[in-house]
Design an enzyme around this catalytic site. Structure first.
Site, PDB file in Angstrom:
ATOM      1  N   GLU A 136      67.220  76.194  52.398  1.00 33.95           N
ATOM      2  CA  GLU A 136      66.688  76.108  53.757  1.00 33.95           C
ATOM      3  C   GLU A 136      65.551  75.095  53.775  1.00 33.95           C
ATOM      4  O   GLU A 136      64.703  75.093  52.878  1.00 33.95           O
ATOM      5  CB  GLU A 136      66.169  77.473  54.219  1.00 33.95           C
ATOM      6  CG  GLU A 136      65.505  77.467  55.588  1.00 33.95           C
ATOM      7  CD  GLU A 136      64.985  78.845  55.991  1.00 33.95           C
ATOM      8  OE1 GLU A 136      65.623  79.863  55.611  1.00 33.95           O
ATOM      9  OE2 GLU A 136      63.939  78.918  56.675  1.00 33.95           O
ATOM     10  N   GLU A 141      57.421  74.781  61.301  1.00 34.89           N
ATOM     11  CA  GLU A 141      57.172  76.123  61.801  1.00 34.89           C
ATOM     12  C   GLU A 141      55.743  76.142  62.333  1.00 34.89           C
ATOM     13  O   GLU A 141      54.839  75.586  61.715  1.00 34.89           O
ATOM     14  CB  GLU A 141      57.336  77.178  60.702  1.00 34.89           C
ATOM     15  CG  GLU A 141      58.768  77.369  60.250  1.00 34.89           C
ATOM     16  CD  GLU A 141      58.883  78.440  59.181  1.00 34.89           C
ATOM     17  OE1 GLU A 141      59.457  79.504  59.470  1.00 34.89           O
ATOM     18  OE2 GLU A 141      58.395  78.192  58.067  1.00 34.89           O
TER      19      GLU A 141
END
Length: 252
Positions: A136, A141
Site C-alpha cells: 500500500e 493522509e
C-alpha cells in the site's frame, strides 16, 4: 468532446516536458465520475461492521450528495445526518493500474476534527495475497486533529499496523488552496512530494517480499474516512467535510 479528449490521453498518451502522461482524469465534465475509470466501494467494508478494518464511522455511497463532478473538480463530501456519516470512496481497480512512474493529485483538503482524507494506491494482488502483502502506498493522509500535517506512508509485511515507513510535512493552506500531492515510484525507491518538494524517500537496504512489494501493478483510491484508528474521535459539532480534486495524473 471533453470525454473523448480524456480517453485519447489515456489510450495514446501525451507528453509533458520530459515525462509521458499515460493516464489522467481532469474532471472536465459533469455528473458522476466516469465509470470507464472509477469504481465505487459501498457500505462499511465487511459484513461484521468492521469500518473498513479501521473502526471508521462512515458508510460509503455513490450518491451525488457524497460524490460528484462540479465545476471541473471531483467533489467528495462526507455528511452527517441523523447521527450517521456517509462519504465516498473511488478506486480504479481492474480499470487502471500501473507499475512505476509518477502520480500526482491536485487537491484541496477538508478540515475538521475526525476527518481522514486519503489519496493512495493499493496493490492489484490484494484479493489474491491479501494485505499487507500486496503493498500500500499512501501518497497523502491528513488527520483533522493535526491540521496541515501531510503524511505519506508505505505498508508492507515489514510496515503494516505499526507503520514505520512514513514521513510528513506541513502545508499551511491545505484547506484553502490546491496543492499537488504526489509520488515518484522507481524500481529502487519511492519519493513523496508536495508541490514538487520531496519530503520523504523510502529506499530499503534489503529488497524482498517483506520490504518491497512495490514491483507489481497498483491502482488508485480517493476517499474521505471519518473517525477510526487514525482519524480519532469526531467533533460532535461537525456535520460535513469536503475534498476537491482538480486532477489525477500518472506519468511514466
Amino acid at each position: 468532446m471533453r470525454y473523448f479528449i480524456i480517453v485519447c490521453c489515456f489510450l495514446f498518451a501525451c507528453t509533458s516536458g520530459s515525462r509521458k502522461l499515460v493516464w489522467s482524469d481532469e474532471f472536465e465534465y459533469s455528473g458522476q465520475p466516469h465509470n470507464a475509470f472509477w469504481n465505487y466501494q459501498i457500505g462499511d467494508g465487511c459484513p461484521n461492521l468492521c469500518g473498513w478494518g479501521n473502526n471508521e464511522q462512515q458508510l460509503y455511497t455513490k450518491d451525488s450528495s457524497n460524490v460528484r463532478i462540479e465545476n471541473g473538480k471531483l467533489v467528495i463530501e462526507a455528511m452527517k445526518k441523523d447521527s450517521v456519516w456517509t462519504s465516498a470512496r473511488l478506486t480504479t481497480k481492474d480499470k487502471m493500474n500501473f507499475t512505476y512512474g509518477r502520480i500526482e493529485f491536485r487537491a484541496k483538503l477538508p478540515t475538521g476534527i475526525g476527518t481522514w482524507p486519503a489519496l493512495w494506491m493499493l496493490g492489484e494482488q490484494v484479493d489474491i495475497i491479501g494485505w499487507p502483502a500486496c503493498g500500500e502506498m499512501d501518497v497523502l493522509e491528513h488527520v483533522g486533529r493535526n491540521p496541515g500535517v501531510i503524511q505519506s506512508a508505505l505498508h508492507s509485511k515489514s510496515s503494516s499496523g505499526d507503520t514505520v515507513n512514513k514521513g510528513d510535512t506541513h502545508v499551511e493552506t491545505f484547506d484553502s488552496d490546491f496543492h499537488v500531492y504526489g509520488a515518484n515510484w522507481l524500481s529502487d525507491k519511492i519519493e513523496f512530494f508536495v508541490d514538487d518538494k520531496i519530503f520523504y524517500v523510502y529506499q530499503p537496504e534489503t529488497f524482498n517480499e517483506e520490504t518491497w512489494p512495490f514491483q507489481h501493478p497498483f491502482y488508485v483510491i480517493i476517499n474521505i474516512a471519518m473517525g477510526g484508528g487514525l482519524g480519532g474521535p469526531i467533533d460532535p459539532a461537525l456535520t460535513r467535510a469536503r475534498m476537491e480534486v482538480d486532477y489525477v495524473r500518472v506519468y511514466e
